[in-house]
Scaffold this motif. Structure first.
Motif, PDB file in Angstrom:
ATOM      1  N   PHE A 295       0.833  -1.213   0.000  1.00  0.00           N
ATOM      2  CA  PHE A 295       0.000   0.000   0.000  1.00  0.00           C
ATOM      3  C   PHE A 295       0.863   1.257   0.000  1.00  0.00           C
ATOM      4  O   PHE A 295       1.841   1.372   0.725  1.00  0.00           O
ATOM      5  N   GLY A 296       0.462   2.209  -0.796  1.00  0.00           N
ATOM      6  CA  GLY A 296       1.187   3.481  -0.904  1.00  0.00           C
ATOM      7  C   GLY A 296       2.210   3.442  -2.018  1.00  0.00           C
ATOM      8  O   GLY A 296       2.111   4.198  -2.984  1.00  0.00           O
ATOM      9  N   SER A 297       3.180   2.547  -1.892  1.00  0.00           N
ATOM     10  CA  SER A 297       4.178   2.442  -2.958  1.00  0.00           C
ATOM     11  C   SER A 297       3.540   1.896  -4.233  1.00  0.00           C
ATOM     12  O   SER A 297       3.921   2.294  -5.342  1.00  0.00           O
ATOM     13  N   TRP A 298       2.553   1.002  -4.077  1.00  0.00           N
ATOM     14  CA  TRP A 298       1.837   0.477  -5.249  1.00  0.00           C
ATOM     15  C   TRP A 298       1.134   1.608  -5.994  1.00  0.00           C
ATOM     16  O   TRP A 298       1.305   1.766  -7.205  1.00  0.00           O
ATOM     17  N   GLU A 299       0.338   2.403  -5.274  1.00  0.00           N
ATOM     18  CA  GLU A 299      -0.386   3.494  -5.919  1.00  0.00           C
ATOM     19  C   GLU A 299       0.566   4.469  -6.610  1.00  0.00           C
ATOM     20  O   GLU A 299       0.306   4.922  -7.725  1.00  0.00           O
ATOM     21  N   THR A 300       1.682   4.762  -5.951  1.00  0.00           N
ATOM     22  CA  THR A 300       2.638   5.702  -6.534  1.00  0.00           C
ATOM     23  C   THR A 300       3.209   5.174  -7.838  1.00  0.00           C
ATOM     24  O   THR A 300       3.211   5.867  -8.870  1.00  0.00           O
ATOM     25  N   THR A 301       3.705   3.950  -7.809  1.00  0.00           N
ATOM     26  CA  THR A 301       4.332   3.363  -8.996  1.00  0.00           C
ATOM     27  C   THR A 301       3.334   3.197 -10.134  1.00  0.00           C
ATOM     28  O   THR A 301       3.631   3.523 -11.296  1.00  0.00           O
ATOM     29  N   VAL A 302       2.145   2.708  -9.814  1.00  0.00           N
ATOM     30  CA  VAL A 302       1.128   2.500 -10.848  1.00  0.00           C
ATOM     31  C   VAL A 302       0.731   3.823 -11.479  1.00  0.00           C
ATOM     32  O   VAL A 302       0.704   3.968 -12.710  1.00  0.00           O
ATOM     33  N   LEU A 303       0.424   4.816 -10.649  1.00  0.00           N
ATOM     34  CA  LEU A 303      -0.076   6.077 -11.189  1.00  0.00           C
ATOM     35  C   LEU A 303       0.996   6.859 -11.934  1.00  0.00           C
ATOM     36  O   LEU A 303       0.683   7.618 -12.857  1.00  0.00           O
TER      37      LEU A 303
ATOM     38  N   VAL B 190     -13.077   5.471  11.183  1.00  0.00           N
ATOM     39  CA  VAL B 190     -11.921   6.378  11.190  1.00  0.00           C
ATOM     40  C   VAL B 190     -10.785   5.791  10.360  1.00  0.00           C
ATOM     41  O   VAL B 190      -9.972   6.536   9.795  1.00  0.00           O
ATOM     42  N   ASP B 191     -10.729   4.450  10.290  1.00  0.00           N
ATOM     43  CA  ASP B 191      -9.732   3.808   9.430  1.00  0.00           C
ATOM     44  C   ASP B 191     -10.068   4.049   7.967  1.00  0.00           C
ATOM     45  O   ASP B 191      -9.172   4.315   7.151  1.00  0.00           O
ATOM     46  N   MET B 192     -11.346   3.961   7.622  1.00  0.00           N
ATOM     47  CA  MET B 192     -11.762   4.243   6.249  1.00  0.00           C
ATOM     48  C   MET B 192     -11.451   5.689   5.883  1.00  0.00           C
ATOM     49  O   MET B 192     -10.967   5.972   4.771  1.00  0.00           O
ATOM     50  N   ASP B 193     -11.708   6.622   6.803  1.00  0.00           N
ATOM     51  CA  ASP B 193     -11.383   8.031   6.557  1.00  0.00           C
ATOM     52  C   ASP B 193      -9.891   8.211   6.268  1.00  0.00           C
ATOM     53  O   ASP B 193      -9.503   8.921   5.326  1.00  0.00           O
ATOM     54  N   ALA B 194      -9.059   7.571   7.096  1.00  0.00           N
ATOM     55  CA  ALA B 194      -7.613   7.688   6.914  1.00  0.00           C
ATOM     56  C   ALA B 194      -7.178   7.076   5.589  1.00  0.00           C
ATOM     57  O   ALA B 194      -6.299   7.622   4.887  1.00  0.00           O
ATOM     58  N   PHE B 195      -7.768   5.941   5.242  1.00  0.00           N
ATOM     59  CA  PHE B 195      -7.470   5.256   3.980  1.00  0.00           C
ATOM     60  C   PHE B 195      -7.742   6.197   2.803  1.00  0.00           C
ATOM     61  O   PHE B 195      -6.886   6.386   1.926  1.00  0.00           O
ATOM     62  N   ILE B 196      -8.917   6.805   2.781  1.00  0.00           N
ATOM     63  CA  ILE B 196      -9.267   7.719   1.700  1.00  0.00           C
ATOM     64  C   ILE B 196      -8.293   8.892   1.646  1.00  0.00           C
ATOM     65  O   ILE B 196      -7.783   9.247   0.573  1.00  0.00           O
ATOM     66  N   ASP B 197      -8.011   9.485   2.794  1.00  0.00           N
ATOM     67  CA  ASP B 197      -7.112  10.642   2.829  1.00  0.00           C
ATOM     68  C   ASP B 197      -5.723  10.284   2.313  1.00  0.00           C
ATOM     69  O   ASP B 197      -5.081  11.081   1.599  1.00  0.00           O
ATOM     70  N   GLU B 198      -5.238   9.099   2.641  1.00  0.00           N
ATOM     71  CA  GLU B 198      -3.893   8.690   2.210  1.00  0.00           C
ATOM     72  C   GLU B 198      -3.842   8.456   0.706  1.00  0.00           C
ATOM     73  O   GLU B 198      -2.856   8.821   0.043  1.00  0.00           O
ATOM     74  N   VAL B 199      -4.886   7.849   0.144  1.00  0.00           N
ATOM     75  CA  VAL B 199      -4.900   7.628  -1.304  1.00  0.00           C
ATOM     76  C   VAL B 199      -5.019   8.963  -2.038  1.00  0.00           C
ATOM     77  O   VAL B 199      -4.363   9.176  -3.065  1.00  0.00           O
ATOM     78  N   VAL B 200      -5.835   9.865  -1.515  1.00  0.00           N
ATOM     79  CA  VAL B 200      -5.926  11.200  -2.113  1.00  0.00           C
ATOM     80  C   VAL B 200      -4.558  11.877  -2.117  1.00  0.00           C
ATOM     81  O   VAL B 200      -4.126  12.453  -3.132  1.00  0.00           O
ATOM     82  N   SER B 201      -3.856  11.824  -0.990  1.00  0.00           N
ATOM     83  CA  SER B 201      -2.541  12.458  -0.898  1.00  0.00           C
ATOM     84  C   SER B 201      -1.557  11.854  -1.887  1.00  0.00           C
ATOM     85  O   SER B 201      -0.780  12.575  -2.539  1.00  0.00           O
ATOM     86  N   THR B 202      -1.605  10.521  -2.020  1.00  0.00           N
ATOM     87  CA  THR B 202      -0.695   9.848  -2.951  1.00  0.00           C
ATOM     88  C   THR B 202      -1.004  10.240  -4.391  1.00  0.00           C
ATOM     89  O   THR B 202      -0.087  10.545  -5.174  1.00  0.00           O
ATOM     90  N   ALA B 203      -2.276  10.237  -4.744  1.00  0.00           N
ATOM     91  CA  ALA B 203      -2.659  10.609  -6.110  1.00  0.00           C
ATOM     92  C   ALA B 203      -2.276  12.049  -6.414  1.00  0.00           C
ATOM     93  O   ALA B 203      -1.777  12.363  -7.508  1.00  0.00           O
ATOM     94  N   ASP B 204      -2.481  12.942  -5.457  1.00  0.00           N
ATOM     95  CA  ASP B 204      -2.152  14.349  -5.687  1.00  0.00           C
ATOM     96  C   ASP B 204      -0.649  14.568  -5.785  1.00  0.00           C
ATOM     97  O   ASP B 204      -0.186  15.461  -6.521  1.00  0.00           O
ATOM     98  N   ALA B 205       0.115  13.757  -5.056  1.00  0.00           N
ATOM     99  CA  ALA B 205       1.574  13.868  -5.166  1.00  0.00           C
ATOM    100  C   ALA B 205       2.042  13.461  -6.556  1.00  0.00           C
ATOM    101  O   ALA B 205       2.932  14.105  -7.141  1.00  0.00           O
ATOM    102  N   VAL B 206       1.430  12.404  -7.116  1.00  0.00           N
ATOM    103  CA  VAL B 206       1.784  11.991  -8.476  1.00  0.00           C
ATOM    104  C   VAL B 206       1.351  13.067  -9.470  1.00  0.00           C
ATOM    105  O   VAL B 206       2.076  13.378 -10.426  1.00  0.00           O
TER     106      VAL B 206
END
Length: 502
Positions: A221-229, A260-276
């Protein structure tokens, strides 16, 4: 009794609520399809074998989009097996769920079912054991008007009009070692980019969903989204998220706080996508497709290797109780609270397999407890999602630390003046007094306060007692622009408000 406060103001908009947030999922798994949505010979089946009682319940739920045919199933699926005369379709082995697949229900039946439901199709392509060629052939079969071999095959099979499928998933959970054709992030990112590029060449109006990591718990998780995107960002419109939760070891407090875990999950994916996006200097802002989510008691499932080769077995048919329904309601609140970025969400699955709808072969269908928060949220969450910042006490949880005693989201439709406030009391022992400041909503009045709660948190709906758990109405009052209501312990609530329309 504890207290919480919320202010509703239509000036503080998060974003428009996309109707695709109220999606579902039908996979060739267990009895989701066979004796779920499809059962020729059933007293309520239509001429195609589609169960009209299940269609009626899905309409009542407000299902807006349905993902198909998987899920893990898609990564070993040959779409051609499910078109043409049923008597000519081959029987195959499904490696995902170790099942015998007759292919009696396929693409044509799915599209007919979708049309009768009044929902939008969301197709997944096999990027596990197949690839770009097969994805293009499926797209051409579905969307090209006619005059080519594949489009003419669709026409000869009885569907003269294109299916016009707009939403396409580029595979499923491709970082999962359980997936047929499992790939590394680099391998998947490249095939997703090339498949997306080719599919857009054929039909530039489609929207594509790239596979995110299979879950927040995955080591990838995280590194996958970064590399894929980094490879496919400009070819896709969404990145997917999957999450399942369950009560563990009787820890009710953590289960009630799990959103609260779902909220954090969404926020982290948003941050990763925006960084890419920043690194690639793209002008496109990616949205999220939370296309698998639900309560699933995975500890009760022995895994794929525990299954025998059978046709449509009874598989993970969880019986949901009141506590499960309250928690499901909190996940819907999470989706609404991220309506600015989450554009698609699909509760997995619709019927029998961890589904809000249960059926018996040749027999009745009924609503599980989790049916109600979904149906009422889909019905009442209209217009714009409002920013909600509850002021509430904290509850200590073993899994997530201190969490707010209330989870809440709200919507406001300026055209009709209708507003809705969705709230969960996470305290399993104490009621909560909620005061809502409505001064920014002229003429606001409480129309209804519906609650899902019960003295027995383990109460369920069954075939013999299908209405044991249903929402009930409570009262509240508005005085001087302030609404005061009581939220029972461990409860999901929706407050429907009428205001003076703009």
């Amino acid at each position: 009794m504890t207290d919480a406060r919320i202010t509703l103001d239509p000036a503080f908009r998060l974003g428009t609520i996309d109707r695709r947030l109220f999606g579902s999922f039908v996979e060739h798994m267990g009895r989701s399809v066979y004796t779920g949505v499809f059962e020729p010979g059933h007293p309520d089946a239509d001429e195609l074998g589609l169960r009209t009682d299940v269609l009626d319940l899905a309409r009542e739920m407000g299902v807006s989009v349905v993902r198909y045919p998987g899920g893990n199933f898609v990564s070993n699926y040959r779409w051609e097996d499910g078109v043409g005369p049923r008597e000519s379709r081959p029987t195959r082995l499904d490696l995902a769920w170790r099942s015998i697949e007759t292919n009696e229900f396929g693409l044509a039946e799915y599209m007919a079912w979708i049309r009768r439901l009044g929902a939008e199709p969301m197709m997944a392509v096999n990027l596990g054991t197949r690839g770009i060629t097969e994805a293009l052939e499926l797209l051409e079969y579905c969307n090209y008007p006619g005059g080519t071999e594949l489009s003419d095959r669709r026409i000869s099979n009885g569907d003269p009009d294109p299916y016009a499928v707009k939403l396409w998933c580029l595979g499923n959970e491709m970082d999962g070692p359980w997936q047929m054709g499992h790939r590394t992030a680099h391998e998947y990112g490249r095939i997703a980019a090339e498949t997306g590029r080719a599919m857009h060449r054929l039909d530039n109006e489609i929207e594509l969903v790239a596979c995110g990591s299979s879950g927040r718990h995955m080591p990838t998780f995280g590194s996958w989204e970064t590399t894929v995107l980094e490879q496919c960002y400009d070819q896709v419109d969404y990145i997917s998220l999957h999450a399942y939760y369950q009560e563990r070891d009787g820890d009710v407090a953590s289960f009630l706080g799990s959103a609260v875990d779902m909220d954090a999950f969404i926020d982290e994916v948003v941050s990763t996508a925006d960084a890419v996006q920043a690194r690639t200097r793209s002008r496109k802002r990616l949205r999220l497709s939370f296309d698998e989510w639900n309560v699933w008691n995975q500890d009760r499932f022995g895994g794929e290797d525990s299954l025998d080769w059978r046709q449509a077995p009874r598989l993970i048919e969880d019986e949901y109780n009141v506590l499960d329904a309250v928690v499901v309601g909190s996940y819907l609140i999470s989706m609404l609270g991220h309506a600015d970025r989450v554009g698609i969400a699909c509760q997995a699955q619709l019927a029998n397999v961890i589904g809000p709808i249960r059926t018996e072969p040749g027999g009745p269908s009924w609503r599980q407890t989790i049916f109600y928060p979904f149906a009422l949220t889909a019905q009442l969450a209209r217009g714009e999602a409002l920013r909600v910042e509850p002021d509430a006490p904290l509850i200590d949880t073993k899994a997530y630390g201190p969490v707010p005693a209330i989870a809440a989201a709200a919507s406001y439709d300026a055209a009709t003046g209708q507003a809705a406030l969705f709230a969960v009391n996470r305290d399993s022992t104490n009621p909560l007094t909620l005061t809502v400041d409505l001064r920014a909503l002229p003429g606001a009045q409480l129309r209804t306060h519906k609650v899902l709660a019960d003295d027995d948190l383990r109460a369920t709906n069954t075939q013999s007692h299908p209405d044991r758990v249903v929402p009930r109405e409570l009262t509240g009052h508005v005085d001087g622009g302030t609404l005061t209501v009581t939220l029972p312990p461990a409860s999901w609530n929706v407050l429907e408000l009428s205001t003076t329309a703009e």
